[in-house]
Design a protein around this motif. Structure first.
Motif, PDB file in Angstrom:
ATOM      1  N   HIS A  87      -3.050   1.663   7.173  1.00 14.34           N
ATOM      2  CA  HIS A  87      -2.819   0.618   6.167  1.00 14.34           C
ATOM      3  C   HIS A  87      -3.686  -0.613   6.453  1.00 14.34           C
ATOM      4  CE1 HIS A  87       1.057   2.794   7.098  1.00 14.34           C
ATOM      5  NE2 HIS A  87       0.708   3.279   5.921  1.00 14.34           N
ATOM      6  N   ILE A  88      -3.758  -1.000   7.732  1.00 14.74           N
ATOM      7  CA  ILE A  88      -4.611  -2.145   8.097  1.00 14.74           C
ATOM      8  C   ILE A  88      -6.075  -1.773   7.946  1.00 14.74           C
ATOM      9  CG2 ILE A  88      -5.312  -3.645  10.003  1.00 14.74           C
ATOM     10  CD1 ILE A  88      -2.463  -3.698  10.967  1.00 14.74           C
ATOM     11  N   PHE A  89      -6.435  -0.514   8.270  1.00 15.57           N
ATOM     12  CA  PHE A  89      -7.832  -0.092   8.108  1.00 15.57           C
ATOM     13  C   PHE A  89      -8.246  -0.165   6.631  1.00 15.57           C
ATOM     14  CE2 PHE A  89      -8.072   2.117  12.338  1.00 15.57           C
ATOM     15  CZ  PHE A  89      -9.213   1.464  12.751  1.00 15.57           C
ATOM     16  N   TRP A  90      -7.314   0.125   5.729  1.00 14.08           N
ATOM     17  CA  TRP A  90      -7.648   0.022   4.309  1.00 14.08           C
ATOM     18  C   TRP A  90      -7.998  -1.420   3.956  1.00 14.08           C
ATOM     19  CZ3 TRP A  90      -6.538  -2.504  -0.126  1.00 14.08           C
ATOM     20  CH2 TRP A  90      -6.940  -1.931  -1.318  1.00 14.08           C
ATOM     21  N   ILE A  91      -7.234  -2.384   4.510  1.00 13.60           N
ATOM     22  CA  ILE A  91      -7.514  -3.805   4.268  1.00 13.60           C
ATOM     23  C   ILE A  91      -8.879  -4.183   4.837  1.00 13.60           C
ATOM     24  CG2 ILE A  91      -6.682  -6.165   4.582  1.00 13.60           C
ATOM     25  CD1 ILE A  91      -4.799  -4.464   2.947  1.00 13.60           C
ATOM     26  N   LEU A  92      -9.182  -3.713   6.043  1.00 14.36           N
ATOM     27  CA  LEU A  92     -10.472  -4.032   6.676  1.00 14.36           C
ATOM     28  C   LEU A  92     -11.626  -3.492   5.835  1.00 14.36           C
ATOM     29  CD1 LEU A  92      -9.620  -3.261  10.434  1.00 14.36           C
ATOM     30  CD2 LEU A  92      -9.606  -5.478   9.279  1.00 14.36           C
ATOM     31  N   LEU A 130       0.835  -1.198   0.000  1.00  6.53           N
ATOM     32  CA  LEU A 130       0.000   0.000   0.000  1.00  6.53           C
ATOM     33  C   LEU A 130       0.865   1.242   0.000  1.00  6.53           C
ATOM     34  CD1 LEU A 130      -2.582  -1.141   2.701  1.00  6.53           C
ATOM     35  CD2 LEU A 130      -2.799  -1.331   0.229  1.00  6.53           C
ATOM     36  N   ASN A 131       0.349   2.303  -0.616  1.00  8.07           N
ATOM     37  CA  ASN A 131       1.052   3.574  -0.709  1.00  8.07           C
ATOM     38  C   ASN A 131       0.296   4.626   0.095  1.00  8.07           C
ATOM     39  OD1 ASN A 131       1.594   6.350  -2.259  1.00  8.07           O
ATOM     40  ND2 ASN A 131       3.335   4.974  -2.594  1.00  8.07           N
ATOM     41  N   ASP A 132       1.029   5.420   0.940  1.00  7.89           N
ATOM     42  CA  ASP A 132       0.356   6.426   1.766  1.00  7.89           C
ATOM     43  C   ASP A 132       0.577   7.829   1.201  1.00  7.89           C
ATOM     44  OD1 ASP A 132       2.937   7.082   2.376  1.00  7.89           O
ATOM     45  OD2 ASP A 132       2.889   6.326   4.433  1.00  7.89           O
ATOM     46  N   LYS A 133       0.164   8.859   1.969  1.00  9.30           N
ATOM     47  CA  LYS A 133       0.226  10.234   1.473  1.00  9.30           C
ATOM     48  C   LYS A 133       1.657  10.743   1.312  1.00  9.30           C
ATOM     49  CE  LYS A 133      -0.246  12.378   6.042  1.00  9.30           C
ATOM     50  NZ  LYS A 133      -1.062  13.297   6.860  1.00  9.30           N
ATOM     51  N   PHE A 134       2.630  10.073   1.949  1.00  4.06           N
ATOM     52  CA  PHE A 134       4.032  10.454   1.807  1.00  4.06           C
ATOM     53  C   PHE A 134       4.714   9.697   0.667  1.00  4.06           C
ATOM     54  CE2 PHE A 134       3.015  11.008   6.370  1.00  4.06           C
ATOM     55  CZ  PHE A 134       3.208  12.377   6.464  1.00  4.06           C
ATOM     56  N   LYS A 149       5.108   6.631   0.344  1.00  2.00           N
ATOM     57  CA  LYS A 149       5.930   5.550   0.877  1.00  2.00           C
ATOM     58  C   LYS A 149       5.130   4.253   0.838  1.00  2.00           C
ATOM     59  CE  LYS A 149       8.755   4.286   4.899  1.00  2.00           C
ATOM     60  NZ  LYS A 149      10.009   4.134   4.143  1.00  2.00           N
ATOM     61  N   ASN A 150       5.766   3.168   0.426  1.00  2.00           N
ATOM     62  CA  ASN A 150       5.098   1.871   0.333  1.00  2.00           C
ATOM     63  C   ASN A 150       5.253   1.086   1.628  1.00  2.00           C
ATOM     64  OD1 ASN A 150       4.370   2.446  -2.276  1.00  2.00           O
ATOM     65  ND2 ASN A 150       5.973   1.207  -3.220  1.00  2.00           N
ATOM     66  N   TRP A 151       4.155   0.466   2.050  1.00  2.00           N
ATOM     67  CA  TRP A 151       4.151  -0.380   3.246  1.00  2.00           C
ATOM     68  C   TRP A 151       3.548  -1.736   2.893  1.00  2.00           C
ATOM     69  CZ3 TRP A 151       6.929   1.306   7.165  1.00  2.00           C
ATOM     70  CH2 TRP A 151       7.110   2.683   7.321  1.00  2.00           C
ATOM     71  N   THR A 152       4.105  -2.768   3.495  1.00  2.00           N
ATOM     72  CA  THR A 152       3.625  -4.132   3.247  1.00  2.00           C
ATOM     73  C   THR A 152       2.764  -4.598   4.411  1.00  2.00           C
ATOM     74  OG1 THR A 152       5.610  -4.664   1.973  1.00  2.00           O
ATOM     75  CG2 THR A 152       4.306  -6.515   2.786  1.00  2.00           C
ATOM     76  N   CYS A 177       1.514  -5.138   9.889  1.00  2.00           N
ATOM     77  CA  CYS A 177       1.940  -4.078   8.966  1.00  2.00           C
ATOM     78  C   CYS A 177       3.400  -3.719   9.217  1.00  2.00           C
ATOM     79  CB  CYS A 177       1.066  -2.834   9.148  1.00  2.00           C
ATOM     80  SG  CYS A 177       1.508  -1.476   8.019  1.00  2.00           S
ATOM     81  N   GLY A 178       4.098  -3.333   8.173  1.00  2.00           N
ATOM     82  CA  GLY A 178       5.503  -2.984   8.277  1.00  2.00           C
ATOM     83  C   GLY A 178       5.761  -1.736   9.101  1.00  2.00           C
ATOM     84  N   CYS A 179       4.782  -0.850   9.267  1.00  2.00           N
ATOM     85  CA  CYS A 179       4.986   0.357  10.072  1.00  2.00           C
ATOM     86  C   CYS A 179       4.988   0.053  11.563  1.00  2.00           C
ATOM     87  CB  CYS A 179       3.930   1.411   9.756  1.00  2.00           C
ATOM     88  SG  CYS A 179       2.278   1.032  10.387  1.00  2.00           S
ATOM     89  N   LYS A 180       4.432  -1.100  11.942  1.00  4.23           N
ATOM     90  CA  LYS A 180       4.412  -1.597  13.328  1.00  4.23           C
ATOM     91  C   LYS A 180       3.776  -0.618  14.307  1.00  4.23           C
ATOM     92  CE  LYS A 180       8.376  -4.643  12.735  1.00  4.23           C
ATOM     93  NZ  LYS A 180       9.688  -5.078  13.239  1.00  4.23           N
ATOM     94  N   MET A 181       2.788   0.128  13.845  1.00  6.16           N
ATOM     95  CA  MET A 181       2.113   1.081  14.722  1.00  6.16           C
ATOM     96  C   MET A 181       1.340   0.363  15.823  1.00  6.16           C
ATOM     97  SD  MET A 181      -0.552   4.102  13.656  1.00  6.16           S
ATOM     98  CE  MET A 181      -1.172   5.250  14.879  1.00  6.16           C
ATOM     99  N   PHE A 182       0.719  -0.773  15.491  1.00  8.57           N
ATOM    100  CA  PHE A 182      -0.048  -1.507  16.484  1.00  8.57           C
ATOM    101  C   PHE A 182       0.880  -2.057  17.572  1.00  8.57           C
ATOM    102  CE2 PHE A 182      -2.308  -5.254  18.152  1.00  8.57           C
ATOM    103  CZ  PHE A 182      -3.500  -4.655  18.512  1.00  8.57           C
TER     104      PHE A 182
END
Length: 433
Positions: free
Chosen positions: A254-259, A219-223, A225-228, A240-245
């Protein structure tokens, strides 16, 4: 305390470092980032003090929580080489100790985004200082301590009441946002809401593939940047690769987009994150879900009555806010009720107060006091030498005064005016040269 803490944060005290490694073997030791970054200005060469590009690149490298350790090391080395700091002793030592303070090495640690400095313990110190005195005896200390806890509980009850009765404003038509408003506290929901908005407005899919039992989304965000994001079909789990959770306990955009892409209407239980949830007694304020929030049996009726009393008070206070007559009438009713419940509140005499304290303490006040409070000692760090920057900040913070000789307002008087003026002249001559 029965168990060792999972994380301990200190300044760069080598004695503490050795003690933690020997005693708290399963505890993660972290250095306060504020103490380290505050020293950067002192350790930089004079030629680089005004280099804003260096400061910007160094902060971007050090403070980022979205890069892996390998990326940090590469970025750090690039900055050191670009600005000629590769042979700087202090920067070299900080790089050698990077696993103790750089956020990139704490990405998998829960709450690592919130706990980077010793500010949490300092805020607790300030909080308890409002209620206590340094020369309090044991009985007074216990009273002050209980008052402090009562203050925290009262604030907690106020926040719980707001969670019970406030309907959050929704910003999207997503069912996930509606469900999130029923399970997260006010502060948690605001953070979650921004991630949901981000997922709706700015996150786009680049590629999707299936590897075994896992669905892999890029997925690509507003910056840009690609995240897996990886979804395990067998375990029904997301990573998610950003490991926010992992860092915050909050679901990322990114996970919300999948949901949303999977047409889910409820946030999965494994993605709730316990820290940010409302009290279990709260009821949903946005309706329309098949799954009801669990109801819990109240085992302590007195505590529930106490909670209801707080809720009633805040409900009335909210309704009469801004109406002076009603506020005065309500205060009069409370004063009368206080007299009726607690009595007239007659002022106790000195002997009655003494008797009350003796009853509370369980013994009489001795006629001769043999044990006295220890002498106040200088706290740790008070005897250290101040740095040049700290000395200048301290001098500048002092109020200026008018010199009787030259008439200027500054940090000198008539006794040392000649020396100050001579130093100014020398400095001016150097600048002209």
């Amino acid at each position: 305390m029965g168990s060792a803490p999972k994380l301990i944060i200190t300044d760069q005290d080598l004695g503490m470092k050795v003690a933690v490694e020997r005693v708290l073997v399963d505890t993660r030791h972290r250095w306060c980032m504020w103490h380290i970054m505050f020293k950067v200005v002192e350790k930089l060469p004079k030629s680089q003090l005004g280099n804003e590009d260096l400061k910007k690149e160094l902060n971007s490298c050090v403070w980022s929580e979205l890069i892996e350790p390998e990326e940090f090391e590469e970025s750090w080395n690039n900055v050191m080489e670009k600005y000629g700091l590769k042979d700087n002793e202090w920067f070299t030592s900080m790089f050698d100790s990077r696993k103790y303070w750089v956020p990139a090495y704490f990405r998998d640690f829960p709450m690592s985004s919130l706990i980077k400095t010793t500010s949490i313990s300092e805020s607790q110190n300030i909080f308890f200082k409002r209620y206590s005195k340094s020369r309090s005896n044991l009985v007074e200390f216990l009273m002050y301590y209980n008052n402090a806890l009562d203050g925290q509980r009262s604030n907690n009850n106020r926040l719980e009441y707001l969670d019970f009765n406030t309907i959050p404003t929704l910003k999207t038509n997503s069912a996930l946002e509606k469900h999130a408003s029923t399970i997260y506290s006010d502060s948690g929901f605001k953070l979650i809401q921004s991630e949901i908005e981000e997922a709706v407005d700015n996150v786009t899919m680049v590629t999707v593939s299936t590897v075994g039992e896992n669905e892999i989304y890029v997925l690509n965000d507003k910056f840009s940047k690609n995240w897996t994001v990886s979804y395990s079909i067998s375990c029904d789990s997301y990573a998610c690769g950003c490991k926010m959770f992992e860092r915050l306990g909050l679901v990322c955009s990114h996970i919300f987009w999948i949901l949303r892409n999977k047409k889910l209407k409820l946030v999965p239980d494994e993605l709730h994150g316990g820290r940010w949830l409302k009290s279990k007694f709260v009821k949903p304020v946005h309706f329309g879900f098949d799954d009801n929030i669990e109801s819990f049996i109240v085992v302590d009726e007195t505590k529930q009555e106490y909670r209801d009393m707080h809720a009633d008070f805040y409900d009335i206070a909210r309704l009469i806010e801004g109406d002076g007559d009603k506020i005065r009438a309500f205060r009069h009713i409370m004063a009368e009720g206080k007299k009726e419940v607690l009595g007239e509140g007659n002022v106790l005499s000195i002997s009655e107060k003494r008797q009350m304290i003796e009853n509370f303490y369980g013994s009489e006040v001795p006629s001769e006091i043999e044990v006295h409070p220890p002498d106040v000692v200088s706290t740790k760090g008070s005897g250290r030498r101040l740095s040049r920057l700290e000395k200048e900040i301290r001098e500048l913070s002092k109020p200026g005064r008018k010199c009787g000789k030259c008439g200027e307002i500054g940090q000198h008087d008539s006794r040392n005016c000649d020396k100050i003026q001579e130093l100014k002249k020398k400095k001016k001559r150097k600048q002209q040269c």
